[in-house]
Design an enzyme around this catalytic site. Structure first.
Site, PDB file in Angstrom:
ATOM      1  CD  GLU A 110       9.703  12.499  12.326  1.00 34.06           C
ATOM      2  OE1 GLU A 110       8.515  12.123  12.321  1.00 34.06           O
ATOM      3  OE2 GLU A 110      10.638  11.826  11.861  1.00 34.06           O
TER       4      GLU A 110
ATOM      5  CE  LYS B 269      -1.837   3.061   1.997  1.00 34.80           C
ATOM      6  NZ  LYS B 269      -1.471   4.449   1.628  1.00 34.80           N
TER       7      LYS B 269
ATOM      8  CD  GLU C  18      12.722   0.264  10.831  1.00 34.69           C
ATOM      9  OE1 GLU C  18      13.097   1.264  11.471  1.00 34.69           O
ATOM     10  OE2 GLU C  18      13.366  -0.795  10.786  1.00 34.69           O
TER      11      GLU C  18
ATOM     12  CB  CYS D   5      13.051   8.657   9.267  1.00 29.25           C
ATOM     13  SG  CYS D   5      14.054   7.398   8.467  1.00 29.25           S
TER      14      CYS D   5
HETATM   15  P1  NAD Z   1       2.214   8.337   7.790  1.00 25.63           P
HETATM   16  O1  NAD Z   1       2.289   7.547   9.028  1.00 25.63           O
HETATM   17  O2  NAD Z   1       1.248   9.466   7.710  1.00 25.63           O
HETATM   18  O3  NAD Z   1       1.881   7.399   6.534  1.00 25.63           O
HETATM   19  C1  NAD Z   1       2.668   6.283   6.210  1.00 25.63           C
HETATM   20  C2  NAD Z   1       1.819   5.287   5.433  1.00 25.63           C
HETATM   21  O4  NAD Z   1       0.792   4.803   6.288  1.00 25.63           O
HETATM   22  C3  NAD Z   1       1.124   5.876   4.216  1.00 25.63           C
HETATM   23  O5  NAD Z   1       1.135   4.929   3.172  1.00 25.63           O
HETATM   24  C4  NAD Z   1      -0.300   6.082   4.713  1.00 25.63           C
HETATM   25  O6  NAD Z   1      -1.267   6.042   3.687  1.00 25.63           O
HETATM   26  C5  NAD Z   1      -0.450   4.892   5.637  1.00 25.63           C
HETATM   27  N1  NAD Z   1      -1.492   5.041   6.660  1.00 25.63           N
HETATM   28  C6  NAD Z   1      -1.940   6.188   7.241  1.00 25.63           C
HETATM   29  N2  NAD Z   1      -2.912   5.889   8.145  1.00 25.63           N
HETATM   30  C7  NAD Z   1      -3.053   4.552   8.139  1.00 25.63           C
HETATM   31  C8  NAD Z   1      -3.887   3.645   8.868  1.00 25.63           C
HETATM   32  N3  NAD Z   1      -4.757   4.071   9.780  1.00 25.63           N
HETATM   33  N4  NAD Z   1      -3.759   2.318   8.627  1.00 25.63           N
HETATM   34  C9  NAD Z   1      -2.858   1.863   7.726  1.00 25.63           C
HETATM   35  N5  NAD Z   1      -2.067   2.671   6.993  1.00 25.63           N
HETATM   36  C10 NAD Z   1      -2.159   4.000   7.206  1.00 25.63           C
HETATM   37  O7  NAD Z   1       3.700   8.822   7.513  1.00 25.63           O
HETATM   38  P2  NAD Z   1       4.198   9.798   6.368  1.00 25.63           P
HETATM   39  O8  NAD Z   1       3.769  11.183   6.742  1.00 25.63           O
HETATM   40  O9  NAD Z   1       3.822   9.235   5.049  1.00 25.63           O
HETATM   41  O10 NAD Z   1       5.788   9.654   6.496  1.00 25.63           O
HETATM   42  C11 NAD Z   1       6.547  10.412   7.357  1.00 25.63           C
HETATM   43  C12 NAD Z   1       6.879   9.637   8.609  1.00 25.63           C
HETATM   44  O11 NAD Z   1       7.562   8.423   8.283  1.00 25.63           O
HETATM   45  C13 NAD Z   1       7.818  10.406   9.513  1.00 25.63           C
HETATM   46  O12 NAD Z   1       7.421  10.259  10.842  1.00 25.63           O
HETATM   47  C14 NAD Z   1       9.163   9.704   9.281  1.00 25.63           C
HETATM   48  O13 NAD Z   1      10.085   9.849  10.325  1.00 25.63           O
HETATM   49  C15 NAD Z   1       8.729   8.297   9.087  1.00 25.63           C
HETATM   50  N6  NAD Z   1       9.776   7.514   8.397  1.00 25.63           N
HETATM   51  C16 NAD Z   1      10.478   6.585   9.132  1.00 25.63           C
HETATM   52  C17 NAD Z   1      11.495   5.857   8.520  1.00 25.63           C
HETATM   53  C18 NAD Z   1      12.280   4.812   9.282  1.00 25.63           C
HETATM   54  O14 NAD Z   1      12.917   3.982   8.644  1.00 25.63           O
HETATM   55  N7  NAD Z   1      12.260   4.802  10.599  1.00 25.63           N
HETATM   56  C19 NAD Z   1      11.786   6.070   7.165  1.00 25.63           C
HETATM   57  C20 NAD Z   1      11.068   7.030   6.470  1.00 25.63           C
HETATM   58  C21 NAD Z   1      10.034   7.752   7.100  1.00 25.63           C
END
Ligand code: NAD
Length: 491
Positions: A386, A181, A256, A289
């Site tokens: 963050e 997804k 993650e 991240c």
């Molecule tokens: P997000 O949590 O808003 O979304 C991530 C994914 O989850 C998207 O595909 C979104 O559609 C999906 N999603 C959202 N709500 C959901 C639900 N209720 N059920 C299932 N899926 C759902 O994150 P973002 O804004 O897309 O990305 C930024 C975040 O990701 C930051 O916090 C960043 O630090 C983190 N990140 C972490 C790493 C790591 O390896 N630790 C790497 C990259 C990004």
């Protein structure tokens, strides 16, 4: 397969799902805009409950045969998959640069080669997943790593191709089937990944993509009882929802999450090197991240460090990510831009002082100036939360203990950077509570090494054997060495 494609930067790409080896369109769709100039790139199919159901069904149907192939046969498919990604290199670069605003140069030299490696490296290393044998006096324990089943893979927008392949590679190599997804703000490279899987001849259902928004499609996917694993990269609030849904069905999750990592500069650091690395924290407009976003600098070298880093930051090339020379691109979405801007405004209202940047960048409506804030309290929002944008903070410390207290004083524990005399910096780095930390460097990664966070930055590790541990069911087959005779007095 429907022939409807959208054209982005000269590349034809499907806006639809890929389920059981076919493209599936949805009656509902959402708009996708470019962060560079806000132009409409196309409409993307929304994953409805029937699409999620069909994708999980297709993956479940494909699982037994894919699992039974064994790692050597799977490697043949996966090497072809990696090669098909390579054949589409330019398309991957252009799509992610246009929908996510990632630097084209970074896509070309970093992300696409790494995406190929994510598939081929794990295919190679699955060959070495030999069953381990533990010999005891009583028995041979044949410890097997069996494929777990259908894996849901959910990725964020800041590096969608790299993060999807980093999960898909080990999941498929271990014998699982997957439903990906992608992020709704940057869905295109995952769709192209389906074209590569298709061209590689992956059996229908082994690799599926369901496009859609998180709260609907994503939430539906992670609630499916047929899943064997959920692998998620994204934010802490979303992870809490996912963990709740997974908990209902007791599905193991790898999470993650975000970071607020320290960038420590000790008194004996090479200040120029540290400052040059410091400026790198603005890469991807700070939407990384693992970036060190909290600068902790020894008070005796703070002024000199600030002036050196200012020199590097002033020379950063902010602009169009599609141009080779650009170093800092746009923020992904107007909503994220507003979030970043509001963080800075609140921090200033709370007493923070702007060392550089601090407001909207004239290059375009979704550009924010590389920013450094100081005079920030440890318990303030800007230090504790963050931002996920080009906004850093700077605090000073008097000794190592104070540096450690500040470094460890947030709920996050993803990464870190520590600059100083190598022995000194290494000793301090070992005491920082985090999943990984770079000494006098930044961003050195290897697929064999563990990656992941502690505290609110995540649960579990990815990379090498840790990915396989997560994506496999470990089973102990116990074969006694002496004839076994049932007895109630047996211990
Ligand atoms: P997000 O949590 O808003 O979304 C991530 C994914 O989850 C998207 O595909 C979104 O559609 C999906 N999603 C959202 N709500 C959901 C639900 N209720 N059920 C299932 N899926 C759902 O994150 P973002 O804004 O897309 O990305 C930024 C975040 O990701 C930051 O916090 C960043 O630090 C983190 N990140 C972490 C790493 C790591 O390896 N630790 C790497 C990259 C990004």
């Amino acid at each position: 397969m429907t022939s409807h494609l959208i054209n982005v930067a000269g590349i034809d790409v499907s806006p639809h799902h890929y389920i059981g080896g076919s493209r599936v369109a949805s009656p509902e769709s959402f708009e996708l805009h470019s962060p560079i100039d806000q132009r409409l790139l196309g409409r993307i199919s929304e994953g409805l409950p029937e699409h999620v159901d069909a994708a999980v069904s297709a993956a479940a149907k494909a699982f037994p045969a894919w699992a039974a192939l064994g790692p050597a046969q799977r490697k043949i498919f996966l090497d072809r998959f990696a090669a098909e990604i390579g054949k589409r290199s330019e398309a991957f670069c252009l799509l992610e640069s246009n929908d996510a605003g990632v630097l084209l140069s970074r896509m070309k030299h970093g992300v696409v080669p790494r995406a190929m490696l994510n598939i081929s490296w794990f295919a190679d290393h699955a060959l070495g997943l030999q069953d381990k044998v533990i010999e005891t006096e009583q028995a041979s324990h044949l410890v097997r790593h069996d494929p777990a089943g259908v894996v849901a893979i959910i990725t964020p927008w800041n590096s969608p191709l790299m993060l999807a392949t980093w999960k898909v590679g080990p999941a498929l190599a271990a014998g699982n089937t997957v439903v990906v997804k992608p992020p709704e703000w940057a869905p295109l490279t995952s769709s192209l990944l389906a074209d590569a899987a298709d061209a590689a001849g992956l059996p229908p259902g082994v690799f599926n993509v369901v496009q859609g928004r998180g709260a609907t499609t994503g939430a539906g996917l992670v609630s499916d009882k047929r899943l064997a694993r959920i692998s998620f990269t994204g934010s802490v609030p979303t992870a809490k929802w996912i963990a709740q849904a997974a908990g209902q069905n007791l599905v193991p999750c790898s999470l993650e999450l975000g970071g607020k990592s320290p960038f420590i500069v000790l008194e004996d650091a090479d200040l120029d090197n540290a400052a040059a690395t410091g400026a790198l924290m603005y890469r991807n407009a700070g939407q990384v991240c693992l970036a060190g976003t909290r600068f902790l600098v020894h008070e005796r070298v703070a002024d000199a460090f600030v002036e050196r880093m200012r020199g590097y930051v002033e020379n950063l090339n902010v602009g169009d990510p599609r141009e080779e020379a650009t170093e800092v691109g746009p923020i992904i979405h107007p909503r994220q831009f507003t979030r970043v801007k509001d963080f800075v405004l609140r921090a200033i209202a709370d007493g923070a002082r702007v060392l550089w940047g601090g407001s909207w960048h004239p290059y375009g409506p979704q550009y924010f100036e590389p920013t450094m804030l100081t005079d920030v309290r440890q318990d303030s929002e800007i230090v504790q939360n963050e931002v996920f944008g080009p906004v850093l903070t700077l605090q000073t410390f008097r000794n190592d203990e104070e540096a450690l207290e500040l470094a460890n004083g947030t709920d996050y524990g993803l990464g870190g950077v520590c600059y100083g005399e190598v022995g000194h910096a290494t000793a301090l780095a070992e005491r920082v509570r985090t999943g990984f930390i770079w000494v006098n460097s930044f961003g050195i990664r290897d697929l064999a090494a563990p990656f992941g966070g502690i505290k609110r930055s995540g649960i579990g590790r990815e990379g090498g054997e840790w990915s396989f541990e997560f994506f496999c069911d470990v089973k102990d087959v116990v074969v006694p060495k002496k004839p076994f005779r049932a007895s109630f007095s047996q211990r």
